[in-house]
Design a protein around this motif. Structure first.
Motif, PDB file in Angstrom:
ATOM      1  N   VAL A  27       1.055  -1.292   0.165  1.00 39.28           N
ATOM      2  CA  VAL A  27       0.326   0.114   0.166  1.00 39.28           C
ATOM      3  C   VAL A  27       0.870   1.173   0.129  1.00 39.28           C
ATOM      4  N   THR A  28       0.967   2.037  -0.719  1.00 35.55           N
ATOM      5  CA  THR A  28       1.547   3.479  -1.062  1.00 35.55           C
ATOM      6  C   THR A  28       0.334   3.927  -0.582  1.00 35.55           C
ATOM      7  N   THR A  36      -4.489   6.167  -2.932  1.00 40.50           N
ATOM      8  CA  THR A  36      -3.878   5.300  -2.104  1.00 40.50           C
ATOM      9  C   THR A  36      -3.190   4.616  -3.370  1.00 40.50           C
ATOM     10  N   VAL A  37      -2.646   3.299  -3.569  1.00 42.07           N
ATOM     11  CA  VAL A  37      -2.016   2.607  -4.877  1.00 42.07           C
ATOM     12  C   VAL A  37      -1.721   1.496  -3.676  1.00 42.07           C
ATOM     13  N   THR A  38      -2.739   0.478  -4.331  1.00 40.80           N
ATOM     14  CA  THR A  38      -2.820  -1.412  -3.478  1.00 40.80           C
ATOM     15  C   THR A  38      -2.267  -2.083  -4.955  1.00 40.80           C
ATOM     16  N   TYR A  76       1.565 -17.696   3.836  1.00 38.95           N
ATOM     17  CA  TYR A  76       1.707 -16.438   4.044  1.00 38.95           C
ATOM     18  C   TYR A  76       0.739 -15.229   3.573  1.00 38.95           C
ATOM     19  N   GLN A  77       0.446 -14.386   4.190  1.00 36.03           N
ATOM     20  CA  GLN A  77       0.354 -13.172   3.349  1.00 36.03           C
ATOM     21  C   GLN A  77       0.407 -12.341   4.338  1.00 36.03           C
ATOM     22  N   ILE A  78       0.890 -11.108   4.065  1.00 35.76           N
ATOM     23  CA  ILE A  78       1.268 -10.132   4.750  1.00 35.76           C
ATOM     24  C   ILE A  78       0.825  -8.454   4.033  1.00 35.76           C
ATOM     25  N   THR A  79       0.551  -7.943   4.891  1.00 36.07           N
ATOM     26  CA  THR A  79       0.572  -5.681   4.054  1.00 36.07           C
ATOM     27  C   THR A  79       1.782  -5.465   4.440  1.00 36.07           C
ATOM     28  N   VAL A  80       2.139  -4.461   3.575  1.00 35.39           N
ATOM     29  CA  VAL A  80       2.986  -3.614   3.779  1.00 35.39           C
ATOM     30  C   VAL A  80       3.039  -2.468   3.516  1.00 35.39           C
ATOM     31  N   ASN A  81       2.691  -1.251   4.755  1.00 35.36           N
ATOM     32  CA  ASN A  81       2.261   0.501   4.114  1.00 35.36           C
ATOM     33  C   ASN A  81       3.446   0.948   3.497  1.00 35.36           C
TER      34      ASN A  81
END
Length: 110
Positions: A27-28, A36-38, A76-81
């Motif tokens: 996520v930016t 927001t760009v995902t 696994y799954q993860i979100t990074v900003n």
């Protein structure tokens, strides 16, 4: 012939699963104009003793499917900003006991 079949079966069972995966959602935040760009991407690979990745300025080390005898990959799954380097939404989707649990994933990132 039976001995050859047993050797082949043992060789197959001794290899690690190819079903380990890591899925990352990035996520930016755009400040002007506000937006927001995902994006999402994933990688599948042969399971090792652990899965190590560097994300959001941290190194995460999670269990890999080769560290146990229970069949099934570690997924696994993860979100990074990307704007803040914050990690969130950890998900471990396999009940394999050698895989890191969702509740432990962020704690294993330093």
């Amino acid at each position: 012939m039976n001995k050859l079949a047993l050797i082949a079966a043992a060789a197959l069972l001794s290899t690690a699963a190819y079903a380990d995966t890591v899925q990352v959602t990035s996520v930016t935040n755009i400040s002007s104009p506000s937006a927001t760009v995902t994006s999402m991407s994933s990688a599948a690979f042969k399971g090792g003793m652990s899965t190590v990745l560097t994300i959001g300025g941290k190194t995460c080390k999670w269990g890999g499917s080769a560290s146990g005898s229970v069949p099934g990959g570690c997924n696994y799954q993860i979100t990074v900003n990307n704007s803040t380097n914050a990690l969130s939404n950890p998900v471990s989707t396999n009940p394999n006991p050698v895989c890191t649990a969702s509740s432990q994933m962020l704690a294993d990132c330093h």
